[in-house]
Design a protein around this motif. Sequence first.
Motif, PDB file in Angstrom:
ATOM      1  N   THR A 110      12.834 -10.354 -16.162  1.00 48.48           N
ATOM      2  CA  THR A 110      13.571  -9.120 -16.438  1.00 48.48           C
ATOM      3  C   THR A 110      13.960  -8.427 -15.129  1.00 48.48           C
ATOM      4  OG1 THR A 110      12.354  -8.805 -18.500  1.00 48.48           O
ATOM      5  CG2 THR A 110      13.452  -6.872 -17.577  1.00 48.48           C
ATOM      6  N   GLY A 111      15.234  -8.103 -15.008  1.00 47.89           N
ATOM      7  CA  GLY A 111      15.720  -7.419 -13.817  1.00 47.89           C
ATOM      8  C   GLY A 111      16.146  -8.334 -12.690  1.00 47.89           C
ATOM      9  N   ALA A 112      15.964  -9.637 -12.880  1.00 48.56           N
ATOM     10  CA  ALA A 112      16.343 -10.579 -11.811  1.00 48.56           C
ATOM     11  C   ALA A 112      17.859 -10.746 -11.759  1.00 48.56           C
ATOM     12  CB  ALA A 112      15.672 -11.922 -12.048  1.00 48.56           C
TER      13      ALA A 112
ATOM     14  N   ASN B  12      23.026  -8.354 -22.597  1.00 46.43           N
ATOM     15  CA  ASN B  12      21.763  -8.113 -21.891  1.00 46.43           C
ATOM     16  C   ASN B  12      21.894  -8.194 -20.376  1.00 46.43           C
ATOM     17  OD1 ASN B  12      20.257  -7.869 -24.378  1.00 46.43           O
ATOM     18  ND2 ASN B  12      20.420 -10.099 -24.556  1.00 46.43           N
TER      19      ASN B  12
ATOM     20  N   ILE C 185      22.915  -5.982 -17.046  1.00 48.80           N
ATOM     21  CA  ILE C 185      23.197  -4.667 -16.475  1.00 48.80           C
ATOM     22  C   ILE C 185      24.028  -4.874 -15.216  1.00 48.80           C
ATOM     23  CG2 ILE C 185      22.213  -2.594 -15.444  1.00 48.80           C
ATOM     24  CD1 ILE C 185      19.744  -3.031 -17.181  1.00 48.80           C
TER      25      ILE C 185
ATOM     26  N   ARG D 153      25.836  -4.498 -11.621  1.00 48.77           N
ATOM     27  CA  ARG D 153      25.505  -3.803 -10.374  1.00 48.77           C
ATOM     28  C   ARG D 153      26.324  -2.514 -10.283  1.00 48.77           C
ATOM     29  NH1 ARG D 153      26.102  -7.213  -4.957  1.00 48.77           N
ATOM     30  NH2 ARG D 153      24.348  -8.287  -5.958  1.00 48.77           N
TER      31      ARG D 153
ATOM     32  N   GLU E   3      24.516   2.635 -12.543  1.00 44.70           N
ATOM     33  CA  GLU E   3      24.082   4.034 -12.404  1.00 44.70           C
ATOM     34  C   GLU E   3      24.679   4.690 -11.171  1.00 44.70           C
ATOM     35  OE1 GLU E   3      19.992   6.726 -12.328  1.00 44.70           O
ATOM     36  OE2 GLU E   3      19.863   4.560 -12.115  1.00 44.70           O
TER      37      GLU E   3
END
Length: 324
Positions: free
Chosen positions: A17-19, A52, A54, A56, A59
Amino acid sequence: MFSERSILPGEAAKIFTGAPIPPGANCVVRMEDTEQVGDKVTILYPVLPDSNIIPRGEEINEGDLLLRQGFLLTPPAIGLLAAVGLDQVTVYQRPHVGLLSTGAELMEVGQPLLPAKIYNSNSYTLGGILREAGCEVSVIPIVSDRIDETVEVLEMLEETDMVIATGGASVGDYDIMRHSLAQFGCEMLFWKLNLKPGTPASVGFKGKKSFFSLSGNPAAAMVTYELLVRPALRKLTGRTTATEEKFEVKMASGFGKTGKQRRFLRAQAVFRNGEIWADPAPAQGSGILRSMIGSHLLVDVPANHGSVEPGEHLMASWIADWEG
């Protein structure tokens, strides 16, 4: 776990997760939506491109302004700074405030109450509010009603950024606070406001430091703190605005007293049908500290207004959330 080898059609690679997404991949499937036997993976449900993932900069983009100057560093703001790797930022120093209560009628808590005496509550209420506002507070024990002794105490507070005194603010023989400030070298801006509660407030300056003399009546001291002191503290701590915007409220009940002075009613906020209703505390006397407990609003009743009627619209402001 990350491979720089491109993923080809019909292939998959396990990632955490997050990789980062491996080259050639265009979606991520949750482990619980798959079945794996050996090196074969079955995808149990249809998956769309970009699922699934996110992107770059979702935010924060390069060049984005994270926080404006004057923004209060709340826990989420501090976390945001940490998220972009900032371990230090330049901030305003916490204000150091001197707080004193005057009056021969005062006694410290923890002692048996003597005839014609009252306990010193202002040091505790205002001290708590100041600490909630992020201030360092130096509380001076009860000060007598003598000008020379009061001046000595003011000299003890030379290193503070602001001084707040309660009591000794009115017109009696022992109401010497404004005279003490003048003797100490303060330039007095005013004495007395055309409002209730807290009429006898005065403010002075010595150099860049402000001195506030507030009524010794506990509720009046808290109301004038909100009206006078808190805006000054907001400026001292670098906030971009000294006061919050006022807004319209609808009165849930009336207030029968009339007068020539502007009046601020302590009230509870009640939300009904998209409107903010203000329900005034039953007792509004300047010495009734209980009127502040549970109150969220200061309702602004203009001078010469007459009685406040239920259902009437008035302007109000929030009392800072010092109760937690």
